[in-house]
Structure formats: C-alpha cells, structure tokens
Scaffold this motif. Sequence first.
Motif, mmCIF file in Angstrom:
data_model
loop_
_atom_site.group_PDB
_atom_site.id
_atom_site.type_symbol
_atom_site.label_atom_id
_atom_site.label_comp_id
_atom_site.label_asym_id
_atom_site.label_seq_id
_atom_site.Cartn_x
_atom_site.Cartn_y
_atom_site.Cartn_z
ATOM 1 N N ASP A 1 -7.965 55.497 23.391
ATOM 2 C CA ASP A 1 -8.121 56.769 24.086
ATOM 3 C C ASP A 1 -7.495 57.914 23.291
ATOM 4 O OD1 ASP A 1 -9.508 55.671 26.177
ATOM 5 O OD2 ASP A 1 -7.741 55.367 27.429
ATOM 6 N N SER A 2 -6.416 57.628 22.592
ATOM 7 C CA SER A 2 -5.671 58.669 21.889
ATOM 8 C C SER A 2 -6.449 59.283 20.744
ATOM 9 C CB SER A 2 -4.344 58.096 21.363
ATOM 10 O OG SER A 2 -3.534 57.637 22.433
ATOM 11 N N ILE A 3 -7.374 58.527 20.181
ATOM 12 C CA ILE A 3 -8.145 59.084 19.058
ATOM 13 C C ILE A 3 -9.471 59.686 19.526
ATOM 14 C CG2 ILE A 3 -7.067 57.618 17.326
ATOM 15 C CD1 ILE A 3 -10.544 56.710 18.297
ATOM 16 N N GLY A 4 -9.698 59.739 20.853
ATOM 17 C CA GLY A 4 -10.889 60.377 21.383
ATOM 18 C C GLY A 4 -12.030 59.431 21.670
ATOM 19 N N ARG A 5 -11.765 58.131 21.603
ATOM 20 C CA ARG A 5 -12.777 57.104 21.838
ATOM 21 C C ARG A 5 -13.937 57.282 20.852
ATOM 22 N NH1 ARG A 5 -11.692 54.672 26.888
ATOM 23 N NH2 ARG A 5 -13.783 53.770 26.930
ATOM 24 N N MET A 6 -14.911 56.414 20.973
ATOM 25 C CA MET A 6 -16.032 56.420 20.041
ATOM 26 C C MET A 6 -16.836 57.716 20.138
ATOM 27 S SD MET A 6 -18.673 53.253 19.489
ATOM 28 C CE MET A 6 -17.385 52.136 20.009
ATOM 29 N N GLU A 7 -16.834 58.313 21.317
ATOM 30 C CA GLU A 7 -17.639 59.505 21.560
ATOM 31 C C GLU A 7 -17.186 60.692 20.720
ATOM 32 O OE1 GLU A 7 -18.751 62.466 25.326
ATOM 33 O OE2 GLU A 7 -17.412 60.762 25.586
ATOM 34 N N LYS A 8 -15.836 60.843 20.537
ATOM 35 C CA LYS A 8 -15.319 62.044 19.891
ATOM 36 C C LYS A 8 -14.489 61.765 18.644
ATOM 37 C CE LYS A 8 -15.036 64.671 24.241
ATOM 38 N NZ LYS A 8 -14.130 65.405 25.151
ATOM 39 N N ALA A 9 -14.231 60.497 18.339
ATOM 40 C CA ALA A 9 -13.318 60.187 17.238
ATOM 41 C C ALA A 9 -13.798 60.788 15.925
ATOM 42 C CB ALA A 9 -13.155 58.672 17.110
ATOM 43 N N LEU A 10 -15.062 60.595 15.602
ATOM 44 C CA LEU A 10 -15.578 61.074 14.323
ATOM 45 C C LEU A 10 -15.550 62.592 14.251
ATOM 46 C CD1 LEU A 10 -16.913 60.654 11.621
ATOM 47 C CD2 LEU A 10 -19.111 60.387 12.767
ATOM 48 N N SER A 11 -16.007 63.244 15.307
ATOM 49 C CA SER A 11 -16.027 64.708 15.308
ATOM 50 C C SER A 11 -14.612 65.275 15.266
ATOM 51 C CB SER A 11 -16.769 65.210 16.552
ATOM 52 O OG SER A 11 -16.968 66.597 16.490
ATOM 53 N N ASN A 12 -13.689 64.676 16.036
ATOM 54 C CA ASN A 12 -12.295 65.133 16.024
ATOM 55 C C ASN A 12 -11.677 64.966 14.646
ATOM 56 O OD1 ASN A 12 -12.526 65.737 18.719
ATOM 57 N ND2 ASN A 12 -11.416 63.935 19.445
ATOM 58 N N HIS A 13 -11.965 63.824 14.008
ATOM 59 C CA HIS A 13 -11.405 63.543 12.689
ATOM 60 C C HIS A 13 -11.907 64.564 11.666
ATOM 61 C CE1 HIS A 13 -10.502 60.280 9.409
ATOM 62 N NE2 HIS A 13 -9.603 61.242 9.439
ATOM 63 N N ALA A 14 -13.211 64.832 11.684
ATOM 64 C CA ALA A 14 -13.781 65.810 10.753
ATOM 65 C C ALA A 14 -13.242 67.216 11.035
ATOM 66 C CB ALA A 14 -15.290 65.790 10.841
ATOM 67 N N ASN A 15 -13.114 67.582 12.322
ATOM 68 C CA ASN A 15 -12.559 68.896 12.669
ATOM 69 C C ASN A 15 -11.102 69.005 12.240
ATOM 70 O OD1 ASN A 15 -14.884 69.970 13.807
ATOM 71 N ND2 ASN A 15 -14.451 69.137 15.838
ATOM 72 N N ALA B 1 -14.180 54.473 14.374
ATOM 73 C CA ALA B 1 -13.282 54.507 15.533
ATOM 74 C C ALA B 1 -12.191 53.454 15.404
ATOM 75 C CB ALA B 1 -14.084 54.305 16.819
ATOM 76 N N LEU B 2 -12.540 52.258 14.925
ATOM 77 C CA LEU B 2 -11.529 51.207 14.747
ATOM 78 C C LEU B 2 -10.542 51.562 13.634
ATOM 79 C CD1 LEU B 2 -13.793 48.073 15.220
ATOM 80 C CD2 LEU B 2 -11.846 48.704 16.644
ATOM 81 N N MET B 3 -11.024 52.182 12.557
ATOM 82 C CA MET B 3 -10.110 52.611 11.495
ATOM 83 C C MET B 3 -9.094 53.616 12.034
ATOM 84 S SD MET B 3 -10.994 54.770 8.034
ATOM 85 C CE MET B 3 -11.084 56.293 8.966
ATOM 86 N N ARG B 4 -9.560 54.584 12.815
ATOM 87 C CA ARG B 4 -8.651 55.585 13.381
ATOM 88 C C ARG B 4 -7.696 54.968 14.405
ATOM 89 N NH1 ARG B 4 -7.499 60.541 11.940
ATOM 90 N NH2 ARG B 4 -7.985 61.555 13.908
ATOM 91 N N THR B 5 -8.230 54.045 15.213
ATOM 92 C CA THR B 5 -7.373 53.391 16.209
ATOM 93 C C THR B 5 -6.281 52.587 15.533
ATOM 94 O OG1 THR B 5 -9.266 53.254 17.714
ATOM 95 C CG2 THR B 5 -7.387 51.853 18.196
ATOM 96 N N TRP B 6 -6.635 51.860 14.462
ATOM 97 C CA TRP B 6 -5.641 51.068 13.712
ATOM 98 C C TRP B 6 -4.542 51.975 13.153
ATOM 99 C CZ3 TRP B 6 -5.566 45.718 12.283
ATOM 100 C CH2 TRP B 6 -4.562 45.371 11.363
ATOM 101 N N ASP B 7 -4.938 53.107 12.515
ATOM 102 C CA ASP B 7 -3.948 54.022 11.941
ATOM 103 C C ASP B 7 -3.010 54.557 13.026
ATOM 104 O OD1 ASP B 7 -4.852 53.737 9.378
ATOM 105 O OD2 ASP B 7 -6.145 55.521 9.400
ATOM 106 N N PHE B 8 -3.567 54.921 14.172
ATOM 107 C CA PHE B 8 -2.727 55.434 15.268
ATOM 108 C C PHE B 8 -1.789 54.337 15.777
ATOM 109 C CE2 PHE B 8 -1.793 56.368 19.703
ATOM 110 C CZ PHE B 8 -1.455 57.705 19.672
ATOM 111 N N TRP B 9 -2.330 53.124 15.869
ATOM 112 C CA TRP B 9 -1.533 51.975 16.367
ATOM 113 C C TRP B 9 -0.355 51.688 15.447
ATOM 114 C CZ3 TRP B 9 -2.209 46.742 14.182
ATOM 115 C CH2 TRP B 9 -1.502 45.756 14.876
#
Length: 1024
Positions: A292-306, A268-276
């Motif tokens: 929030d933009s990357i889907g928070r910890m709850e959905k970030a991984l699943s969203n990224h894989a999808n 989640a932090l890797m994705r947040t950093w890239d978005f930032w």
Amino acid sequence: MSSNSNNNKMFNPFPGLRPFTTSESHLFFGREGQSEEVLSNLSQNRFVAVVGSSGSGKSSLMYCGVVPILYGGFITEAGSKWKIILSRPGNDPIGNLAKEIAARSDENNSDNGYNPKLIRAILESSSNGLVEAIKQTRSRDDQNYLILADQFEELFRFRKKFGNENAVNESFAYVRLIMNAIKQSDVPIYVVMTMRSDFIGECAQYQELTDMINTSHYLIPQMNRDNFRLAIKGPIAVGGGKISEKLVNELLNDLGDNPDQLPILQHALMRTWDFWIKHSGGKEELDVVHYDSIGRMEKALSNHANEAFNELSPDEKVICENMFKTLTERGNDNRGIRHPSSVEEIASIANSDEATVIKIIEHFRASGRSFLTSADKSLNSASIIDISHESLMRIWDKLKVWVDEEAMAIQMYMRLSEAAAMYQEGKIGLWRPPDLQLALNWRKEKQPTLTWAKRFSPAFERAMVYLETSEKAHLAEEENKIRLQKKALRRSRIFAIVLGSAAIISLGFMVYAITMQAESNKQRIIAEQQKEEAEKQRKEAETQKELALKNEQEAEEQREIALKSEKEAREQTKIAEMQRKIAEANLKEATRQKEIATKQTQEAQKQRQIADKKSKEALVEKNKAEQAQERTKELRMLSIARSMAVKSAQMEEKKDLKALLAYQAYQFNREYGGDQFNPDIYDGLYYAIKAKNNPEYNTFRGHKDAVRALKFQPEDQHTLFSAGSDGEILQWNLQDSLNGNETMYANGEIIRDVAFSPNGQFMAIADDNFEVKLINLSNQEDSILFRHKNIITALAFADNHTLISSSTDSTIIINDIYNGEQKKVRENAQIWDLKVANQMKRMLYLTNQPAAVLMDLTNYQKDIFYTGPNTFYAGAISNNDSLLALGAKNGSIAIFTIHNSALIKELNAHNARINDITFSHNDKYLASVAFDGTARIYQTQNFDKTPLVIRDYSSWGMALTFNDKSNELFTSYVDSNIKRWDLDCKIMANKLLPRIQRKMTKKEWETYVGKDIPYINTIEHYKQ
C-alpha cells in the motif's frame, strides 16, 4: 535492479520494467515448459515467431528461457556451441544488424572485430548477404548462429515513419536476408523473432514471412493465477525474502485483465521490496502495508516516474518532457510506439546541450528505476536511447498527456505541410480561420524546430513560410475590409448630403412658380372686371345719347359730358386691353414657370430616388460589414470551441475542468452555428462522460469469444441480439442500466451470422457445421433448414418466407422456409457477403474474384457492376434503396448509386480490412468497423465532411448496428466485448451537465476561452 546494502544475503530479485537478462535466468518463474515448445519449432524449421501482447514477457522468455536451454544443447543435431546475435530493427534495420554482427565477431581477431560499414556492404550486396556476412566473420566450423530479432514490430514503424521508396525497399531487403538465411544449408543460421500480437496483420505485406509465421510460430499464452503465483513467490525465495499469502492474493486480484500485467507486477514488486528493506530491514514478511505504501499496482509506476521527474529543476523538467515526447509516438491506429533516438537528436529537439540531456537520461536509467535503456554503458552523442517498456506510455500519467499532445502537434504539422505542398502546386489557396487560427495556436504553444519537424516531413521551412504568408494575407484582408467599409460609408454620406441639398433647392423653385401662377390669375380676374365695367359705361353712354336726341336741350347740355365720358370710356378700354395683354403674358409666364417647376420637381424626385438607392446601398454595405464582423466572431468562437474540446479530450487528471471545457465547447459550437457532428466536439464530450463514469460504462460483457453478429429484432428496438464464436446468442435488454443479458441459444459451434424475418416471427442462424437453422421465436423451437459445403458468410430475409444465404463454397441458396423450395446461384469464386434491397427485390453479393453483383430476385438476372483490384468483404444498401456501400480489404469504401450502379465516391477510411458496414435507419449516416480497431461514421449528405472516428478501443472490430432512432451505434469486437456509442452531441451534453460539480474559475476561463470574451457561469447559465 536495486540491491540491499544492509544485508548481503538479501537482494532485490525483481528487474522492474526492463526484461530479465540471461544472467538472471535463476529468477525467471511462471513460464515453465514454454521454452521447450519454442525450441521445438526452432529445431524443425530453423525459424520461430514468438508472438504475444505488450507486457506478456516475450523478451524475458527469450533471454531466460530459450537462450540458456539452447546453450545446454537442446537442439541435438546442432550441439551447444552458439553465437547469439541480438538485433532490433529500430530506425536502421540493416545497419543495426550489421553493428551486432560486427560486435559479435571473433574477439581474438587481430583487428579487434569487423567494421560495421563493411558488414553492411556485404548485407546489401545480395539477398544472401546475411549468409555471406556470417561466413566472413565465422571462426569455427561447428559454430551455430541464432539471430534474435527482438521487437520486430519496429520494422513496420520504420517503413511508415519514412514512407519513401528507400524505406520500403530496405524493409523488404531485411526480410529477404532473414528468409534466405534459414533456407540455405551451408551455414547453420537460426532465427527467432519476437513481435507484439497487435502487429500480426502488418506481416501480410511480406509473403515469404507470412508463410513462415504460419508454419512456425508460438503465441505466448496469458499467465493464469498459478503462473503469477510462481512469478511472485519464486524470485522472493531466491532473493532471501518472505511474502505473506494475503499480499500474494492482493497482487493476484489487482492484476485482473491488465494488458501490461507482467512489467507492472515486476515494477510494483521491485518498489515494494525496496520499501520493505528500507523500513523493516527484511525482518518481517513482505505484507500488504508495504504494498500500500508504494501506491499499489495502480499507481506505483506513475508515482515512481513522477518522483524522478519532480527531482529535476524547472529547466530540466522542460528538457525531460521534450525527451520523452521524442522517444514515444502514437500511431495512426492509436497504439503507443517506441521511438529510439540518439542523444544528439534529443538535445537538438529539446534545444539543450548534450551534457544536460545525458544527465537527465542517467537520472531516469539509474539503478532501481530503469525507465530508460541504452546499449552503451557510457553515453555519448551517438548513443541510442529508448524507453524500457511500452507500459510506461500507458501508465505514467504525465507521459500519457505528453504522448497525446505530441500526437496532436504532429497531426497539425502534417496537415500544414500537406497544405503547403498543395499550395505550391497551385491546388489550394492560403489557409483561413478556423484552420489558420488552430495552426497559429499550435506554432505558439509547440515552437517547432527543424530537427523535430524533419522526423515527419522534411519541408519544414516551406510549411512555416506558408503559415506566415497565410497569417499576413488574413491580417491584410481584414484591414482592407475595414478600410473599404469606412470609405464606402463616408462616400455614401457625402452623396446623400449633396442630393438632399439639390432636392431642397428644387422644392424652392417649385414654390416660387406656384406663387407666380397665383399672382397671374389674380391680375387676369381684375382685368376681366375692368372690361365688364367699361362695357357697362359704354351702354350707359348710348342711353345718354338717346336721351340727348330726344331732348336736344339736354343733349346739348350733356354732349360735352358724353364726349368726355366717351373719351374716358375709350381710355378705360385701352387700359382694359392693356391689362388683358398683361394678364395673358403673366399667364404664359406662369405656365412656363409651372413647366420649369414640374421639371425641377421631377429631377428632384429622381435625385431623391438616387439618394435613397445610394443610402440603401450604403446600408447594405454596412450590414455586410457587420455580418462579416459577426462571421469573423463566429469563426473565432468555433475555433475556440474546437480548441477547448481538443484540450478537454487530452486532459487526464482534472475531471471537473475536463467536463466543463467539453460542455462549454459544445455550447459555443451550437450557439455559433458549428457542425453538430464535429469530431472534436464529439471527442471532448465522449471522453468527459467517460471520465465522469466507470471507464466501462458503455461496455457489454457476456460472450467468451469474438462477437460476430449484432441485430435488433423488428418492432422491438429495446432488445439487442448478439452471436459469436462461443456458440451463444445473447439477448440484451437495453433498458437495463446494468447491461444485463440472457442466453437465448447455445450449441457450442461458432455462429457466423443471424437474421430476422421482417415480421419478427423467425430467426435464422448460420454456424460452423455449415448448417442454416431456423428458430420459431414464438415457441423457441429450432430446425435445420439446409446445409452448405463450406463456411456460411451471410444470411438475409428477402421477405417473410424467403431466406437467402451465401458461402465460401461459391453458392447462394434462396430458400422458401414454408415449403422448402430452393434456388441455387453458383459462382466461380467464394462469396463474402450479401444484402437484400427489399423494396426493389434485388440482391447484392460480393465475391473474391473480386467482383460486386446485383441480382434481380424476380428473374435472377445479374448485373456485375464492379470488377477491379479491390476485394470487398462487406456491403450495405441504404434503407431507401438508393445507395450501395462496399467495404474493402485495404480499408477503403466505395459508394455506388443502385439505379445505374455508378461509382460516385471512394473513401480512404480504414488502415485494415473492413468487416462490417451499414446505413442508419434514417439513412443520414454510414458506419463501418474494421480490423484496425476503429469505427467510422460518415454523413451521407456530404461524404467529404470529416467522419466521426471512434478510436477508444483497440481490439479488432467485427460487427455493428444502429438503433432505430439512429442516435446510438453498437459495435462488437474479437475480444468478446460489445460497445454502445452515443452519436447525438445534444444528448451527450445533457448527460454530462448534471455530473459537473463546479463552475469554471475566471482564471481558467481566461486560459482556455479568452480574456476578451465575457465570462459565463457555465452551470447556472445553461441549467436555466
């Protein structure tokens, strides 16, 4: 790890799902001081087992903590010259170790290293093969070697996967190589192994390894908020960024008790950093808006894989699905397991070329993704591919569905393969519905290949031939049934027509005979009348003769008349005699015709009875045919119901459809006479209810440590008592929808067991002070009754004044709670459990000799009814005192009759030690719970029926109990939680129906039910 090309001073410091590498040790925060503890154990024993839950950071701690400090000379006597040999068991434990030793051999060797095949031959030559292999490749006398056996749990998966003698022998040989290497002193070899804590029980199969783990291990502690704060803020500072305190707190709150906490946080932090970086250029602080933009910890991984999956073409998506199904696996204990595979194997299973597979793999292991890993930078057909972390299996929504689908496919294939083998041996016949229909559906949907199948069972062709033979035999049988039914019906109709015609002809003959008899009677009456008339004429003639004698004149005159009359009279007499004879002849003929008619009537009646019988037989055959058709329909509908329930249980996203499928499956199963205790129907309803509720709707939280005992107070089935290792007894009001509790007792000592007197007046407690205490529930006063010399294993009341306890000090104490009188029963072994048959005044207890004993409490006579290889840890007596159930260390259950102690059934129930076993109040069910995390419920009327397996919880099971209605089961676990499970499918269905918000569409009906089955509006139909 992604990097920021716009600002050379900033870089993304978070690796995502993969572990930190040795070169990234400056980015590793939150585990300060733990590396030194690991190395301290390593220095003292030359071995340490690093154990932790999935996602706790075991590998990162090794690469960024232990290895750099090791190079710094932490182990003084060894120095700082180290060669690190990283090896994972994988699918070839010894082969992989040989490859790593060869790869790390002296780079200055003229042959550019050693042949891995040669190294393997050395390793397999003896139990000291690892020492000899290191000697062969060692270039310096002061060189130290560290064998880092990462992901050691793969060894257990390797053994179970292949399941043959070679795999077992290789796993033992691998362990012996490591153990002998750390025992010798010729070459300084040290070993660090990392392993998931949920596999610790598997180590018991290897005695030497178990002893070493007990001597030297390090259990990675769960990180607290301060540790996580360092793990968040430290890398960001090193990477040149800033983060707001608000986001830090949001991240800490979102972490909660997530078992995959570290990899999900890093991703989640890797994705947040890239978005930032992409949207603000790093000019402002990392804040909640970026998170929030990357889907928070709850959905970030699943969203990224999808996101990565959706970038593929339709054909590539199919290959991708098969690839991830190949790389993942669900074990028998419902745990997710990695399954590293070669590019060649993946391509064969996915029916694709290797170039396309490599393209998809590179897509998922690109910088900033790292969902897949490989030791080879440039991939080829032999490259081994693996998922980067187990959390991907638990978090990515698509992969969860794929893993479940693959598990169901494997289960069906293994059942089919076993059935084919047994058929070949002549032990069973061909498959019939519903099993046949389920297998045909599986073949159509899965389209299995030889490469896929041989990973689980090599006899693929035999299984497919068995399935095809079963299908052909079933179709031929159905066609033959229909043909025979039509033939029998046609034959019955013809026979009925013939017999009916014969009956009509016979009736005609009978009518004719009756008519002839009537005519004969008529002629006889006429003849008699004529005879009477003749007699009258004769008398008249005599009168005339007398008158003639008196009157000669008249006589002479009348003589001629008289003669003439006499002549006529004689002629009339002759005629009358002739008419009499004719009448008699007619009467005789009429009698003969009557007899013939009677015989023909009887024959007609006989033929009519035969016709009626054949007609009834034809009707019976018709009814049988109709019943067979109805039974075929029932079996098909039951098969559809089970299929719908299975699909519902596997469905994750569409909660309304999931609930509709589960509810309709239950109704089909009920309407068509299915088993109301069917495991598939139960799973469908349970997971649908769970999806429609809070996932923890059936969880009771209150204890702080393992819950060891669950008991209901007599006469009060709305109050549950639980006791555990936190030293507390909690009282739960089951009528409270919030699952609230009150602390009834607390003393800080581990509570092993509790028991209630039959009248509910007293509660007995066994704690780790080896004391048995008694609480008067009317005034809450407690007192110490007596003590044992070691751990107390069980408590039970024989009646309102007699309390019995067992202990590992080899004694059983029978105590009168009113006058203090005691009777001690001594054994030569530890006693693990005891139960009391109150009506029979008998006591069951289990020892570790191993033995099972029944004792008569009136005269203390013993009946040692079992001595054998199995050690039983838990026992139960049915409430009607007819059956004994014993749960063993190996997970099996033995069923005995209590009146003659005869073994009547052995059940292969669990994969680990059974901790508790009990009968329901109505004795219809037997339930057990074990260290494999599952609970199993058997129907006591037929133990051969498939049990209900509750597997939706992974922690070690400790205790269980039924409510008084036997429709709810309560289980407790080592992680401090208690679970309530509904057992009545009707109650579950009634709970689910009000929560279903829509009806099934006709398209959904055709997809999941069938196009030829009339559509039902599930909601309106069943609510009415």
